[in-house]
Motif scaffolding. Structure first.
Motif, PDB file in Angstrom:
ATOM      1  N   PRO A 167      -0.313 -22.076  33.847  1.00 28.39           N
ATOM      2  CA  PRO A 167      -1.382 -23.018  33.531  1.00 28.39           C
ATOM      3  C   PRO A 167      -0.963 -24.001  32.453  1.00 28.39           C
ATOM      4  CG  PRO A 167      -1.797 -20.913  32.467  1.00 28.39           C
ATOM      5  CD  PRO A 167      -0.585 -20.714  33.350  1.00 28.39           C
ATOM      6  N   GLY A 168      -1.572 -25.153  32.477  1.00 31.23           N
ATOM      7  CA  GLY A 168      -1.299 -26.114  31.408  1.00 31.23           C
ATOM      8  C   GLY A 168      -1.859 -25.617  30.087  1.00 31.23           C
ATOM      9  N   GLY A 169      -1.466 -26.272  29.028  1.00 27.61           N
ATOM     10  CA  GLY A 169      -1.965 -25.886  27.719  1.00 27.61           C
ATOM     11  C   GLY A 169      -1.259 -26.644  26.619  1.00 27.61           C
ATOM     12  N   ARG A 170      -1.536 -26.247  25.421  1.00 32.48           N
ATOM     13  CA  ARG A 170      -0.942 -26.884  24.241  1.00 32.48           C
ATOM     14  C   ARG A 170      -0.050 -25.866  23.543  1.00 32.48           C
ATOM     15  NH1 ARG A 170      -4.896 -29.694  19.987  1.00 32.48           N
ATOM     16  NH2 ARG A 170      -5.021 -31.140  21.757  1.00 32.48           N
ATOM     17  N   VAL A 171       1.141 -26.308  23.146  1.00 30.39           N
ATOM     18  CA  VAL A 171       2.073 -25.415  22.466  1.00 30.39           C
ATOM     19  C   VAL A 171       2.659 -26.139  21.258  1.00 30.39           C
ATOM     20  CG1 VAL A 171       4.016 -26.115  23.937  1.00 30.39           C
ATOM     21  CG2 VAL A 171       4.104 -23.922  22.746  1.00 30.39           C
TER      22      VAL A 171
END
Length: 230
Positions: free
Chosen positions: A5-9
């Motif tokens: 899944p997409g996300g912020r890192v």
């Protein structure tokens, strides 16, 4: 391949004491590093000259070997290649990132063929929603100097992370698309994950390493990614 899944890192670099946040779109990532058997299905020879151990990770693969493999596999499966490579006459890649001085590689981000993960994609997948330095006890999830017998091991032999990805830490380092620090190191590319000969502190989700894209190193391999079309 596993749907990530997409996300912020948030990435960080101990050398420069810098951190930066990246938004990542959904993509797909191989459940384990590319094996010798998988490499041999497309390449003309096994990456390290070995003739056995098909479930061992393909290692001694340079960054340039990896991107050429990605394009070759994409064509074999009828997918649009992700990379535009400079025209070559069989010469080795040069320090500026080109092949024989003929220019630079580019990534077609609209293509859904096989490719290397970005550094942000790699770390997002490695962490799999966890927040610590590792996604589990090191001996359970990774082959490292303390438990590997100082040798490479077959893929999938340790516990996967919560998203079903094996060997994200340990066994072999994995090439990423990104330049490490072009102002200081030129064309050097990012490596992630730690390897079978590394001490425990190198096998963490945040650790960054670098190498020249032409070098073939016995504890460095590759994990394939694919973009997801909207």
């Amino acid at each position: 391949m596993i749907a990530v899944p997409g996300g912020r890192v948030t990435l960080s670099d101990r050398r420069t004491e810098r951190s930066w946040t990246v938004e990542v779109a959904p993509y797909r990532l191989a459940a384990h590093p590319l094996t010798r058997a998988g490499y041999a299905q497309v390449a003309t020879a096994r990456p390290d000259g070995g003739q056995d151990g098909g479930r061992l990770p393909a290692h001694s693969v340079s960054w340039w070997d990896a991107v050429r493999y990605c394009n070759a596999l994409s064509r074999q499966e009828g997918l649009p290649p992700a990379y535009h490579l400079p025209h070559t006459s069989g010469t080795a890649a040069t320090a500026d990132g080109g092949d024989g001085g003929d220019g630079h590689i580019t990534w077609d981000r609209d293509a859904d063929g096989y490719r290397l993960p970005t550094e942000a994609e790699w770390e997002l997948a490695c962490r799999a929603g966890t927040t610590g330095p590792r996604y589990g006890p090191l001996d359970d999830i990774a082959w490292h100097r303390g438990n590997s017998g100082e040798r490479i091991h077959e893929v999938g032999g340790r516990r996967p992370n919560p998203w079903g990805l094996y060997d994200m830490l340990g066994n072999v380092w994995e090439w990423c698309w990104d330049l490490y620090d072009p102002e200081v190191y030129g064309s050097y590319r990012v490596l992630r994950g730690g390897g079978w000969f590394d001490e425990h502190w190198s096998c963490r989700a945040s650790v960054r390493r670098r190498s020249h894209p032409t070098l073939r190193i016995e504890d460095v391999g590759v994990r394939l990614a694919r973009s997801v079309r909207p």
